[in-house]
Design a protein around this motif. Structure first.
Motif, PDB file in Angstrom:
ATOM      1  N   LEU A 172       0.846  -1.191   0.000  1.00  0.00           N
ATOM      2  CA  LEU A 172       0.000   0.000   0.000  1.00  0.00           C
ATOM      3  C   LEU A 172       0.883   1.243   0.000  1.00  0.00           C
ATOM      4  N   ARG A 173       0.600   2.187  -0.883  1.00  0.00           N
ATOM      5  CA  ARG A 173       1.382   3.422  -0.900  1.00  0.00           C
ATOM      6  C   ARG A 173       0.759   4.406   0.099  1.00  0.00           C
ATOM      7  N   ILE A 174       1.613   5.088   0.848  1.00  0.00           N
ATOM      8  CA  ILE A 174       1.132   6.045   1.857  1.00  0.00           C
ATOM      9  C   ILE A 174       1.768   7.398   1.578  1.00  0.00           C
ATOM     10  N   PHE A 175       0.966   8.452   1.608  1.00  0.00           N
ATOM     11  CA  PHE A 175       1.464   9.815   1.434  1.00  0.00           C
ATOM     12  C   PHE A 175       1.092  10.596   2.690  1.00  0.00           C
ATOM     13  N   LEU A 176       2.105  11.071   3.428  1.00  0.00           N
ATOM     14  CA  LEU A 176       1.853  11.756   4.713  1.00  0.00           C
ATOM     15  C   LEU A 176       2.252  13.222   4.612  1.00  0.00           C
ATOM     16  N   LEU A 177       1.301  14.107   4.881  1.00  0.00           N
ATOM     17  CA  LEU A 177       1.610  15.542   4.968  1.00  0.00           C
ATOM     18  C   LEU A 177       2.121  15.819   6.378  1.00  0.00           C
ATOM     19  N   ASP A 178       3.403  16.094   6.482  1.00  0.00           N
ATOM     20  CA  ASP A 178       4.046  16.274   7.790  1.00  0.00           C
ATOM     21  C   ASP A 178       4.239  17.772   8.037  1.00  0.00           C
ATOM     22  N   VAL A 179       3.300  18.364   8.764  1.00  0.00           N
ATOM     23  CA  VAL A 179       3.262  19.823   8.913  1.00  0.00           C
ATOM     24  C   VAL A 179       4.439  20.346   9.739  1.00  0.00           C
ATOM     25  N   HIS A 180       4.858  19.592  10.751  1.00  0.00           N
ATOM     26  CA  HIS A 180       5.893  20.081  11.664  1.00  0.00           C
ATOM     27  C   HIS A 180       7.223  19.329  11.513  1.00  0.00           C
ATOM     28  N   ASN A 181       7.414  18.640  10.412  1.00  0.00           N
ATOM     29  CA  ASN A 181       8.665  17.913  10.141  1.00  0.00           C
ATOM     30  C   ASN A 181       9.067  17.004  11.299  1.00  0.00           C
ATOM     31  N   GLU A 182       8.110  16.186  11.780  1.00  0.00           N
ATOM     32  CA  GLU A 182       8.425  15.368  12.957  1.00  0.00           C
ATOM     33  C   GLU A 182       8.459  13.870  12.659  1.00  0.00           C
ATOM     34  N   TYR A 183       8.041  13.456  11.454  1.00  0.00           N
ATOM     35  CA  TYR A 183       7.939  12.020  11.177  1.00  0.00           C
ATOM     36  C   TYR A 183       9.116  11.481  10.362  1.00  0.00           C
ATOM     37  N   GLY A 184      10.123  12.320  10.094  1.00  0.00           N
ATOM     38  CA  GLY A 184      11.184  11.934   9.173  1.00  0.00           C
ATOM     39  C   GLY A 184      11.877  10.629   9.509  1.00  0.00           C
ATOM     40  N   ARG A 185      11.995  10.329  10.795  1.00  0.00           N
ATOM     41  CA  ARG A 185      12.769   9.131  11.179  1.00  0.00           C
ATOM     42  C   ARG A 185      11.889   7.973  11.619  1.00  0.00           C
ATOM     43  N   CYS A 186      10.570   8.144  11.569  1.00  0.00           N
ATOM     44  CA  CYS A 186       9.660   7.134  12.150  1.00  0.00           C
ATOM     45  C   CYS A 186       9.532   5.867  11.316  1.00  0.00           C
ATOM     46  N   PHE A 187       9.849   5.941  10.023  1.00  0.00           N
ATOM     47  CA  PHE A 187       9.545   4.802   9.149  1.00  0.00           C
ATOM     48  C   PHE A 187      10.791   4.224   8.483  1.00  0.00           C
ATOM     49  N   GLY A 188      11.950   4.711   8.921  1.00  0.00           N
ATOM     50  CA  GLY A 188      13.213   4.142   8.463  1.00  0.00           C
ATOM     51  C   GLY A 188      13.360   4.165   6.951  1.00  0.00           C
ATOM     52  N   ASP A 189      13.807   3.038   6.413  1.00  0.00           N
ATOM     53  CA  ASP A 189      14.087   2.956   4.977  1.00  0.00           C
ATOM     54  C   ASP A 189      12.833   2.777   4.137  1.00  0.00           C
ATOM     55  N   ARG A 190      11.679   2.654   4.778  1.00  0.00           N
ATOM     56  CA  ARG A 190      10.467   2.422   3.989  1.00  0.00           C
ATOM     57  C   ARG A 190       9.844   3.724   3.495  1.00  0.00           C
ATOM     58  N   ALA A 191      10.399   4.858   3.914  1.00  0.00           N
ATOM     59  CA  ALA A 191       9.800   6.143   3.533  1.00  0.00           C
ATOM     60  C   ALA A 191      10.809   7.027   2.823  1.00  0.00           C
ATOM     61  N   LEU A 192      10.321   7.758   1.833  1.00  0.00           N
ATOM     62  CA  LEU A 192      11.120   8.779   1.155  1.00  0.00           C
ATOM     63  C   LEU A 192      10.715  10.124   1.752  1.00  0.00           C
ATOM     64  N   VAL A 193      11.687  10.864   2.287  1.00  0.00           N
ATOM     65  CA  VAL A 193      11.379  12.156   2.910  1.00  0.00           C
ATOM     66  C   VAL A 193      11.574  13.260   1.869  1.00  0.00           C
ATOM     67  N   MET A 194      10.548  14.080   1.663  1.00  0.00           N
ATOM     68  CA  MET A 194      10.620  15.153   0.674  1.00  0.00           C
ATOM     69  C   MET A 194      10.431  16.499   1.353  1.00  0.00           C
ATOM     70  N   ASN A 195      11.158  17.500   0.872  1.00  0.00           N
ATOM     71  CA  ASN A 195      11.041  18.869   1.372  1.00  0.00           C
ATOM     72  C   ASN A 195      11.406  19.791   0.212  1.00  0.00           C
ATOM     73  N   PRO A 196      11.423  21.115   0.401  1.00  0.00           N
ATOM     74  CA  PRO A 196      11.675  22.005  -0.751  1.00  0.00           C
ATOM     75  C   PRO A 196      13.023  21.763  -1.423  1.00  0.00           C
ATOM     76  N   ARG A 197      13.950  21.108  -0.726  1.00  0.00           N
ATOM     77  CA  ARG A 197      15.281  20.926  -1.307  1.00  0.00           C
ATOM     78  C   ARG A 197      15.330  19.824  -2.348  1.00  0.00           C
ATOM     79  N   ASN A 198      14.443  18.807  -2.212  1.00  0.00           N
ATOM     80  CA  ASN A 198      14.517  17.723  -3.191  1.00  0.00           C
ATOM     81  C   ASN A 198      13.191  17.512  -3.921  1.00  0.00           C
ATOM     82  N   LEU A 199      12.271  18.466  -3.772  1.00  0.00           N
ATOM     83  CA  LEU A 199      10.984  18.348  -4.468  1.00  0.00           C
ATOM     84  C   LEU A 199      11.033  19.081  -5.796  1.00  0.00           C
ATOM     85  N   LYS A 200      10.472  18.468  -6.814  1.00  0.00           N
ATOM     86  CA  LYS A 200      10.263  19.143  -8.095  1.00  0.00           C
ATOM     87  C   LYS A 200       8.772  19.120  -8.368  1.00  0.00           C
ATOM     88  N   LEU A 201       8.133  20.256  -8.268  1.00  0.00           N
ATOM     89  CA  LEU A 201       6.693  20.345  -8.519  1.00  0.00           C
ATOM     90  C   LEU A 201       6.482  21.493  -9.511  1.00  0.00           C
TER      91      LEU A 201
END
Length: 579
Positions: A172-201
């Motif tokens: 199952l694919r999961i997309f989490l809107l992390d408002v306070h940047n607090e979940y970055g380390r919660c899911f280990g290698d199973r999650a890709l962390v995106m922010n303005p530095r590596n996002l292309k929109l």
């Protein structure tokens, strides 16, 4: 077990029980208090009920009753050798039926996992030996919400639930809107962390309302300027498509108006074309006051285009390239490559565009599910949901509310599921929360929030909500389709490496070793200024926790490039002055 009471009245889903003063069981041992489950033995089944009120006022004088209790009838256990629990009551109790405390075996029958699609989230509050299971299919396909005041363990609960869902549904694919940047380390290698530095929109993925919100910094647009934009954006799309398709020299040029794009069609266009179209119209005007409108619009576009904070949108704005497939593949993990989850950290984005960015992401998630016929399910989790889908229509950004609302109302038909997390359910759009059929309610002190929760819960155990203000940390009332019964449970402990950053590291007592001197202040200012000047300085305060994200390899997060077929200097001849 010896009965400790008798049914003295029945009305619909409610009954009243007289508690007996029997010598065989002291009152202190019975502990017939609010929140306890009881069983009523009927002819063909055992009814499970919950005590919601106990009183010794107006107690019948006969039969040595010492108190009376109101109970909600929740469901019944039927079947001899292989007992099975079902919600609702088919055989109602009669006056005089014996009432007993529920045995641990009965509780296990009630909460027994009904299939393989169950996740273990904790234990029952009144019997820690009974595991509380949640049905993943029911919870996801009919949406869910986690509600609770600040500091009651909401973020930790979200981390627990999502980690358990990932275990049960690894694809199952999961997309989490992390408002306070607090979940970055919660899911280990199973999650890709995106922010303005590596996002292309790319900016051209924004629809008209969203791009207007970006250009005008969240303020209402000037009507005259909006009219011009609405006219030239489809033409800029037509020009780009025309040049992209004209590989042969001497090909007859098509009128951009005849291409048939609307202002919202997600196809590329270039800012240089947009500005030259506005400029061309301005050149035809003789009235100076009319020309000011066009001039303001051009300077508005240029200002946003040159702002380093908006680089995630306007990189390659004048080069073009249809990167929509790469953007969607990267954002929504198709293919997942072992990372089925995306954490979108919103704290580093300019405050003026957060709503627009969330709107684009919600809309694209829904539209991709719609046009792919729901082949690849996605869970869209919205933290601080009341910010994006406010009950007050004058607050927030309309298209974001519309996008979240669309997922809530129609998403399940197209494999797009919604998870809402909020501390102020009363401020959340009532239509959206009413679509969440599984609710995890943690401690809520506000009266309006409790009232909204009562209106959202249709179960017979709505009386359970009287416990909401007094719930302990990690305690939760679970209602709805995902759980066998409205349940007061305690979430299990979350491993340290899965704790959200707010719970795990930030303390009010400053660290002695931090060395808060002028060098420290200067370092913070460098990072602060770096967020609005160039992109090499991290503008994500939690980036130091995750060195793996900072050093991005092409395999992990390919920086999306424009298509190579377009010459960036193709229009340079138009800019040269005539000799």
């Amino acid at each position: 077990m010896t009965s400790f009471g008798r049914v003295i009245s029945v009305r619909g889903s409610l009954a009243r029980v007289g508690l007996l003063a029997t010598g065989q069981m002291p009152v202190s041992e019975v502990r017939a208090t609010v929140g306890r489950f009881i069983s009523i033995r009927c002819a063909g089944s055992t009814i499970i009920a919950m005590i919601t009120e106990v009183s010794c006022e107006d107690t019948p004088t006969s039969d040595n009753y010492i108190a009376s209790a109101s109970v909600d009838l929740l469901g019944e256990i039927s079947g001899g050798e292989r007992p099975k629990f079902q919600r609702g009551v088919t055989n109602y109790p009669t006056i005089g039926d014996a009432v007993e405390l529920v045995t641990a075996q009965d509780l296990r029958t009630v909460y027994a996992p009904s299939g393989s699609d169950q996740i273990n989230v904790g234990t029952l509050q009144q019997d820690r030996s009974v595991i509380a299971y949640v049905d993943v299919e029911e919870m996801l396909s009919k949406h869910f919400a986690v509600l609770g005041s600040t500091g009651v363990g909401k973020s930790t609960s979200v981390s627990l639930l999502l980690n358990e869902i990932l275990k049960a549904r690894p694809n199952l694919r999961i997309f989490l809107l992390d408002v306070h940047n607090e979940y970055g380390r919660c899911f280990g290698d199973r999650a890709l962390v995106m922010n303005p530095r590596n996002l292309k929109l790319p900016f051209w993925l924004f629809n008209f309302e969203e791009i207007v919100d970006v250009l005008f910094g969240g303020r209402p647009g000037v009507p005259e300027e909006l009219d011009v934009l609405a006219e030239v954006i489809p033409m800029a799309k037509g020009i780009y498509t025309q040049y992209q398709n004209s590989d042969r020299l001497g090909l007859k040029r098509i009128d951009p108006k005849s291409v048939g794009y609307t202002v919202d069609t997600p196809v590329p266009y270039r800012l240089v074309d947009l500005i030259s179209l506005i400029d061309e119209r301005m050149g035809k005007l003789e009235n100076r006051s009319s020309r000011i409108i066009y001039h303001k619009l051009i300077s508005r576009v240029e200002t946003v285009r040159n702002d380093p904070r908006y680089a995630f949108m306007f990189d390659n704005a004048n080069v073009g390239g249809d990167t929509m497939a790469e953007v969607i593949s990267h954002l929504f993990r198709l293919p997942a490559n072992g990372r089925p989850m995306t954490i979108m950290q919103l704290a580093g984005f300019p405050a003026e565009v957060v709503d627009s960015v969330v709107s684009v992401l919600c809309r694209m998630a829904f539209d991709f599910g719609l046009w792919s016929d729901g082949v690849s399910p996605l869970l869209f989790v919205c933290e601080e949901a009341h910010r994006y889908a406010s009950a007050d229509r004058n607050i927030g950004f309309g298209p974001t509310r519309k996008a979240v609302s669309r997922i809530a109302k129609e998403g399940r038909k197209y494999g797009v599921y919604l998870g809402l997390v909020t501390q102020r359910p009363a401020e959340l759009d009532a239509t959206i929360i009413s679509q969440c059929n599984t609710l995890f309610a943690m401690r809520l002190a506000n009266d309006r929030d409790q009232a909204l929760l009562r209106s959202a819960v249709s179960d017979a155990a709505a009386n359970l909500l009287s416990f909401v203000p007094s719930l302990g940390t990690r305690e939760v009332l679970a209602f709805g389709e995902g759980v066998a019964l409205p349940t007061r449970l305690r979430f299990k402990e979350v491993p340290v490496h899965q704790l959200p950053r707010s719970e795990a590291t930030i303390a009010t007592v400053p660290s002695v070793s931090a060395g808060h001197d002028m060098h420290f202040v200067s370092a913070v200012l460098d990072r602060w200024r770096g967020a609005t000047s160039h992109r090499d300085v991290p503008n994500d305060p939690s980036i130091s926790d995750r060195p793996a994200v900072r050093i991005m390899t092409p395999v992990e997060a390919p920086m999306l490039q424009p298509s190579m077929g377009l010459d960036p200097d193709r229009f340079s001849l138009l800019k040269k002055p005539l000799r």
